[in-house]
Design a protein around this motif. Structure first.
Motif, PDB file in Angstrom:
ATOM      1  N   GLN A 267      89.242  73.581  22.693  1.00 53.65           N
ATOM      2  CA  GLN A 267      89.743  73.573  21.321  1.00 53.65           C
ATOM      3  C   GLN A 267      88.788  74.279  20.376  1.00 53.65           C
ATOM      4  N   SER A 268      87.543  74.462  20.799  1.00 48.15           N
ATOM      5  CA  SER A 268      86.564  75.118  19.932  1.00 48.15           C
ATOM      6  C   SER A 268      86.655  76.637  20.015  1.00 48.15           C
ATOM      7  N   ALA A 269      87.613  77.158  20.788  1.00 48.74           N
ATOM      8  CA  ALA A 269      87.704  78.612  20.964  1.00 48.74           C
ATOM      9  C   ALA A 269      87.963  79.285  19.619  1.00 48.74           C
ATOM     10  N   HIS A 270      87.423  80.481  19.496  1.00 44.38           N
ATOM     11  CA  HIS A 270      87.569  81.290  18.282  1.00 44.38           C
ATOM     12  C   HIS A 270      89.049  81.544  17.990  1.00 44.38           C
ATOM     13  N   TYR A 271      89.378  81.689  16.703  1.00 45.49           N
ATOM     14  CA  TYR A 271      90.778  81.887  16.332  1.00 45.49           C
ATOM     15  C   TYR A 271      91.386  83.126  16.967  1.00 45.49           C
ATOM     16  N   THR A 272      90.534  84.033  17.393  1.00 44.34           N
ATOM     17  CA  THR A 272      91.041  85.255  18.002  1.00 44.34           C
ATOM     18  C   THR A 272      91.768  84.986  19.312  1.00 44.34           C
ATOM     19  N   TRP A 273      91.498  83.840  19.939  1.00 41.38           N
ATOM     20  CA  TRP A 273      92.160  83.546  21.216  1.00 41.38           C
ATOM     21  C   TRP A 273      93.643  83.255  21.041  1.00 41.38           C
ATOM     22  N   ASP A 274      94.023  82.655  19.921  1.00 44.86           N
ATOM     23  CA  ASP A 274      95.452  82.474  19.648  1.00 44.86           C
ATOM     24  C   ASP A 274      96.127  83.827  19.477  1.00 44.86           C
ATOM     25  N   ARG A 275      95.445  84.700  18.740  1.00 45.63           N
ATOM     26  CA  ARG A 275      95.938  86.049  18.543  1.00 45.63           C
ATOM     27  C   ARG A 275      96.110  86.756  19.898  1.00 45.63           C
ATOM     28  N   CYS A 276      95.115  86.582  20.745  1.00 41.49           N
ATOM     29  CA  CYS A 276      95.116  87.209  22.060  1.00 41.49           C
ATOM     30  C   CYS A 276      96.320  86.742  22.878  1.00 41.49           C
ATOM     31  N   ALA A 277      96.557  85.430  22.903  1.00 40.02           N
ATOM     32  CA  ALA A 277      97.673  84.891  23.684  1.00 40.02           C
ATOM     33  C   ALA A 277      98.989  85.445  23.161  1.00 40.02           C
ATOM     34  N   ASP A 278      99.127  85.513  21.847  1.00 42.20           N
ATOM     35  CA  ASP A 278     100.364  86.032  21.266  1.00 42.20           C
ATOM     36  C   ASP A 278     100.511  87.523  21.567  1.00 42.20           C
ATOM     37  N   LEU A 279      99.424  88.263  21.438  1.00 42.89           N
ATOM     38  CA  LEU A 279      99.454  89.694  21.724  1.00 42.89           C
ATOM     39  C   LEU A 279      99.948  89.958  23.139  1.00 42.89           C
ATOM     40  N   LEU A 280      99.436  89.175  24.088  1.00 44.08           N
ATOM     41  CA  LEU A 280      99.769  89.404  25.493  1.00 44.08           C
ATOM     42  C   LEU A 280     101.135  88.851  25.880  1.00 44.08           C
ATOM     43  N   GLY A 281     101.825  88.277  24.913  1.00 47.48           N
ATOM     44  CA  GLY A 281     103.178  87.807  25.191  1.00 47.48           C
ATOM     45  C   GLY A 281     103.234  86.450  25.856  1.00 47.48           C
ATOM     46  N   GLU A 291      90.517  69.148  25.255  1.00 48.80           N
ATOM     47  CA  GLU A 291      89.745  68.372  24.276  1.00 48.80           C
ATOM     48  C   GLU A 291      88.241  68.593  24.433  1.00 48.80           C
ATOM     49  N   LEU A 292      87.514  68.181  23.407  1.00 46.84           N
ATOM     50  CA  LEU A 292      86.083  68.463  23.324  1.00 46.84           C
ATOM     51  C   LEU A 292      85.257  67.202  23.525  1.00 46.84           C
ATOM     52  N   THR A 293      84.023  67.417  23.947  1.00 49.12           N
ATOM     53  CA  THR A 293      83.065  66.318  23.960  1.00 49.12           C
ATOM     54  C   THR A 293      82.527  66.120  22.544  1.00 49.12           C
ATOM     55  N   GLN A 294      81.660  65.157  22.401  1.00 46.97           N
ATOM     56  CA  GLN A 294      81.090  64.894  21.069  1.00 46.97           C
ATOM     57  C   GLN A 294      80.278  66.064  20.535  1.00 46.97           C
ATOM     58  N   THR A 295      79.712  66.854  21.422  1.00 48.60           N
ATOM     59  CA  THR A 295      78.934  68.020  20.970  1.00 48.60           C
ATOM     60  C   THR A 295      79.773  69.288  21.000  1.00 48.60           C
ATOM     61  N   HIS A 296      81.079  69.104  21.013  1.00 45.27           N
ATOM     62  CA  HIS A 296      82.028  70.216  20.906  1.00 45.27           C
ATOM     63  C   HIS A 296      81.977  71.195  22.074  1.00 45.27           C
ATOM     64  N   ARG A 297      81.578  70.719  23.229  1.00 47.36           N
ATOM     65  CA  ARG A 297      81.819  71.485  24.449  1.00 47.36           C
ATOM     66  C   ARG A 297      83.181  71.073  25.001  1.00 47.36           C
ATOM     67  N   VAL A 298      83.729  71.915  25.878  1.00 49.36           N
ATOM     68  CA  VAL A 298      84.980  71.523  26.507  1.00 49.36           C
ATOM     69  C   VAL A 298      84.700  70.305  27.404  1.00 49.36           C
ATOM     70  N   GLY A 579      90.143  69.923  15.552  1.00 52.07           N
ATOM     71  CA  GLY A 579      90.418  69.425  16.894  1.00 52.07           C
ATOM     72  C   GLY A 579      89.752  68.099  17.180  1.00 52.07           C
ATOM     73  N   ARG A 580      88.621  67.880  16.590  1.00 49.45           N
ATOM     74  CA  ARG A 580      87.885  66.650  16.851  1.00 49.45           C
ATOM     75  C   ARG A 580      87.158  66.237  15.580  1.00 49.45           C
ATOM     76  N   PRO A 581      87.861  65.573  14.660  1.00 51.17           N
ATOM     77  CA  PRO A 581      87.225  65.153  13.408  1.00 51.17           C
ATOM     78  C   PRO A 581      86.051  64.220  13.680  1.00 51.17           C
ATOM     79  N   LEU A 582      85.105  64.242  12.774  1.00 54.51           N
ATOM     80  CA  LEU A 582      83.986  63.315  12.862  1.00 54.51           C
ATOM     81  C   LEU A 582      84.466  61.910  12.483  1.00 54.51           C
ATOM     82  N   PRO A 583      83.646  60.900  12.764  1.00 56.41           N
ATOM     83  CA  PRO A 583      83.987  59.553  12.280  1.00 56.41           C
ATOM     84  C   PRO A 583      84.270  59.621  10.779  1.00 56.41           C
ATOM     85  N   GLY A 584      85.271  58.917  10.363  1.00 52.06           N
ATOM     86  CA  GLY A 584      85.647  58.969   8.956  1.00 52.06           C
ATOM     87  C   GLY A 584      86.630  60.076   8.652  1.00 52.06           C
ATOM     88  N   GLY A 585      87.057  60.812   9.711  1.00 47.43           N
ATOM     89  CA  GLY A 585      88.062  61.860   9.492  1.00 47.43           C
ATOM     90  C   GLY A 585      87.497  63.132   8.913  1.00 47.43           C
TER      91      GLY A 585
END
Lengths: 641, 641
Positions: A267-281, A291-298, A579-585
């Motif tokens: 979920q932490s992937a750069h916004y360009t990846w959505d563009r990429c998926a759409d570009l490639l059809g 989903e991500l871990t607490q340190t925002h790794r996959v 994708g993964r709000p901190l405690p408190g939203g």
């Protein structure tokens, strides 16, 4: 070059070489920045003189070009050179005026990237060697689409290709790399190739003259054949002259199928990846954000569940994309675990998947452990002399696994400290690009010993000057732990020091002067040199603005200040944890890219300015009564790490 | 800038301004090339001096950046600036050595693009204003992804956007343009947008809250709605907040359908279009290459038959791509007739199609008819003062229709005479890009009055220096008939003069000295400034090598000679007529891009060298006995034109 070259040499003593080293946390013993690496008053004359020589070379060459036809003139009274329009085009006053306007505007308004207070984006300061090399090559306007238009700089790009293979740990001669306009384009190309590779085995099965090459493979395995086997298959198809036909069949099958396979990424992937998926059809259902871990790794366990479920359902997996330095957080996915997952799948299902690593930002950090002989040093808590960076063992493990990924995006114009545009794409096995090669009708025959760039890159044409700049940066800085490693280690150490300052709840003194009790907290210890800071009022006042809206308010306030005082302001950027709000939203946070090493005094200034800006924003919210849903901001970062 | 600025001004008199004009076909009255437009010995000192000032500005700015934190230092004994690695990085000797090596290699081996004998590729010589602007801006390393990293150069890109809209004839404020890494990327983006637009009406129909917006449309019309209606629909969806949902639905439908529609384009389309179709996930059956006329334009009658057949079968048409200066031939498709075809379809079927024009090479030639007020002059046989180009009426008609196309690729780094990388994409209606916008999490809020480049471009990041160079080139040369018009008119006139020389069968004298009776024939009168030459032995000997293999042999021979003598050799490129072979099956021809105007003496030299090279190749074939299937080479070009 000119006859004055030897005379100049005596002036080429190292200027501004560092005369001392800073002890741990102590004051620096020298008073200038970067020695001969970055621009400094002491190397200005040298820079100017070198550029003067470059211009002399260029003008001499240009005059020779213009005179090229002269010796063959039939009638010497004729003029053999180009005739160009008169009028405004020939007016050097107008040129001077344009250039002065541009230079003046830039010198007053350009984003002050070299400033110690510039911590906003991934823009590097440019080493003098890279600037000079870009300027020099750019004058000749080479296009690395073919050696015909760029004999020198395509040669340099081949050298850079080898450099990048060494950086990632790929074998020279087997791996291959090329430059691109940026990370987006490199990612597009990698996924394009992965998608096409994935569909080759099924197409081979459908071709009467190729079916024997994939006999006795189950549909699951055909749809998810290990990449080295696909590459062997390509070679076999090529030997039979079937590659064009099977490639066409694969394209037809992709079009007729309802999916090219599932793309799995964090979920932490750069916004360009959505563009990429759409570009490639790809359809929306073809992309699964894990989903991500607490340190925002996959979360590799979640990824494993998804992968196994897809394979159990005989679904094709287009690719798994791992982040190596996510754009928002600098998070390094546990690539070693992802590759272990792949090995498990191969053992259990005979099925596999393509692994691409988006290391556009982080890739150069592998140099932290690179020995001069190109091998990677084992993990130590403090791998580098001098920088003080303390790398996490799991980050080291991810970099150690990098050479097993099928392709890696790594951008010289980010941590490689090269000027724009210089993205890069590196392949573990150069045979992967044969599938997408498109022959040009306009160029002569290559010499066959090297992969020509034009037919084998998505963009084809690319500026040769970019290759020259990357080549020079690599050679000036050095692709090893004492070169880039030392430079980037300093950047990581700076992020770590800032993390420490914003993890200690006792260190909030300066904000008191602004009358509002605000808080700036590092969200988690950074993997590399990007820091995320949650901002807001202290617990006593924290039920007034929700969703971390303070982050956006503080960012806008800081940017507004910078617009008034561009040269001496603090610069940070924003990030969103949707994708993964901190405690408190909390979703909106501040983001600091530390693309340079800061000394203790500079760190003090950054901390002071940041706390003051946040405090002002919080106070403004209190005054203006901007309020929304309740929020709970934790008192310390400990809950999050 | 510096205090010496006013002193310098006195030196800024126009250097090398043209002192006379050349009469029709007569000798030139001046002795240098390009006056102040291109590098010339007379403007070298000015160039150097301006660059010295640029460097001074840059170093002063850099020092100010480095000192940014100083006034706020808590402890003045601290050092607030960055600490960078010592060692090889700080060694200015190494920098000087790198730069000298690079400069020396370039000055000896670079492709001699400014030479009058360089007629190979579309690489322009670079005007001094563009070089200086690129060099100047590049030092500050701006990235035009956001004004946050490039306040000055994003502003310049907005100005360039307006320039390009004016060039194409699009309305300011309604149209929009941006720069890209090149024509390939611009074409990818245009087709991506066309594909996505095409699928919006059907998706709207499938969405309960949007279906009323497309009520009473037949399936045929839904699949082929006129583009302005689709854009109105987008606006309506956006007003209802439905754009993301309907966009997602459209992507799902595209994935589930077996086609996104048929892409129709000329067989002369650049090889990058095949790459583009594959990238976007089109199947081979989705791409229809339409046959060519004798002058290698798309056959609009054949195109009309295909379009009507598709619409009669209720098939969606993804887009029709017209060439405006095809890469191989410089052919300009009859865009006015294509748009007439579209109007007919709208009248007859209520159905339409997206029209994109690949004017990467030819777009700037619209300036041949551009008046200073931005209007386009009517057709005249000799539209320009001085250049002597005689434009064809149908080429004028195509350019007059350009402003009715939905989007146009036009590359400043080709005929715009800007340095790489500077492709460009221009939209008739800026609302088209809203569909593919991707928001970034890292940037602040824009000011809302202008379309931000990052979220609305395929690549996002692009070098700000490219925008500065295009901005300067446009201003130095002038986007009108007396500026670019005069410059490019000279290029077209040169191609026309060469065409004439290679159409007259009597003019083959020089080859006789080589003992072989060979022939070089211009295949057809060029639309713009690219010439194709068929080469081979005279009829008496022409049954020895088939398929026009002489073209490839002559090209390789010419390139080999150039490799030995890079600075004074003749350079040409090749082209392949696989889609429409010449009489006798000739496919391989020589291709000349005349990116500069040549005087009569230079034309003599080019002709002499070319005939000699061809004669040598033909003689070599005779000697070596390379022979293949029979071929008939016509005695004159008349049969082909």
């Amino acid at each position: 070059m000119g006859p004055d070259r030897s005379a100049l040499r005596t002036d080429l003593r190292p200027h501004g070489a560092l005369t001392g080293r800073r002890g741990k946390g102590g004051p620096m013993r020298h008073t200038h920045s970067g020695g001969g690496l970055f621009p400094h008053p002491e190397n200005r004359d040298m820079f100017t003189e070198l550029l003067r020589q470059v211009i002399d070379d260029y003008y001499r060459w240009h005059a020779q070009c213009a005179e090229a036809a002269a010796p063959a003139l039939i009638d010497p009274t004729h003029e053999a050179v180009a005739d160009c329009p008169a009028g405004p085009a020939g007016d050097m006053d107008a040129v001077a005026s344009l250039v002065r306007e541009l230079s003046g505007r830039l010198a007053h308004q350009a984003t002050p990237v070299p400033s110690p207070l510039y911590l906003a984006h991934m823009t590097p300061d440019i080493p003098v060697a890279a600037s000079l090399a870009y300027l020099c090559a750019m004058l000749y306007n080479p296009n690395n689409v073919t050696p015909e238009t760029a004999p020198v700089t395509t040669e340099l790009e081949h050298e850079v290709s080898d450099d990048l293979c060494r950086l990632i740990g790929y074998q020279l001669g087997t791996g291959w790399a090329h430059l691109s306009s940026g990370g987006s384009s490199a990612n597009f190309e990698a996924l394009w190739i992965a998608r096409n590779l994935r569909s080759v085995p099924s197409a081979a099965e459908a071709h009467p003259a190729a079916a024997d090459l994939v006999a006795d493979r189950s549909p699951l395995v055909l749809a998810n054949m290990p990449v080295p086997q696909v590459l062997d298959l390509l070679a076999a198809l090529s030997a039979r002259g079937l590659l064009p036909e099977v490639g066409r069949l694969a394209a037809e099958q992709r079009r007729e199928a309802n999916t090219s396979g599932t793309l799995l990424l964090a979920q932490s992937a750069h916004y360009t990846w959505d563009r990429c998926a759409d570009l490639l059809g790809l359809g929306p259902a073809d992309v699964e954000k894990v989903e991500l871990t607490q340190t925002h790794r996959v979360d590799v366990r979640a990824l494993g569940r998804r992968v196994r479920a897809l394979l159990a359902n005989r679904q094709p997996i287009l690719a798994v994309v791992a982040m190596c330095g996510s754009s928002g957080e600098g998070a390094v996915d546990d690539l070693d675990a992802i590759l272990q997952l792949r090995a498990d799948c191969e053992r259990r299902f005979g099925a596999s998947f393509y692994v691409h690593v988006d290391a556009a930002f982080g890739g150069y950090c592998r140099s932290l452990w690179l020995r001069p002989d190109g091998t990677m040093a084992p993990f130590e808590d403090r791998p580098l002399d001098g920088s003080g960076a303390r790398m996490k063992p799991e980050v080291h493990a991810a970099f150690r696994a990098l050479h097993l990924a099928d392709s890696v995006t790594v951008d010289p114009h980010k941590s490689g400290h090269s000027p724009y545009p210089a993205g890069g794409l590196v392949f573990r096995d150069r045979r992967a690009v044969s599938l997408v090669a498109r022959e040009s009708m306009y160029f002569g025959q290559g010499n066959g010993t090297r992969i020509p760039f034009g037919p084998h890159t998505l963009e084809g044409g690319r500026p040769g000057a970019a290759a020259a700049a990357v080549w020079a940066a690599h050679r000036q800085i050095g692709l090893h732990s004492q070169g880039y490693g030392r430079l980037l280690g300093g950047c990581v150490a700076t992020a770590q020091r800032l993390h420490k300052r914003f993890s200690e709840t006792g260190r909030t003194g300066p904000t008191a002067t602004y009358g509002v009790d605000s808080e700036v907290i590092s969200c988690f210890a950074p993997d590399l040199n990007i820091l995320n800071l949650s901002v807001g009022p202290r617990e006593s006042e924290c039920r007034r603005v929700g969703g971390g809206a303070f982050g956006r308010l503080a960012l806008d306030s800081i940017l507004a200040e910078a617009a008034d005082e561009p040269l001496t302001s603090l610069y940070v950027s924003g990030n969103s944890f949707t994708g993964r709000p901190l405690p408190g939203g909390v979703e909106q946070v501040l983001r600091l890219c530390t693309m340079k090493e800061l000394g203790p005094a500079a760190l003090d200034v950054v901390e002071l300015r940041l706390r003051a800006a946040v405090s002002r924003s919080v106070a403004k919210v209190g005054t203006d009564g901007v309020a929304a849903r309740p929020v709970s901001v934790p008192a310390s970062a400990k809950e999050w790490k």
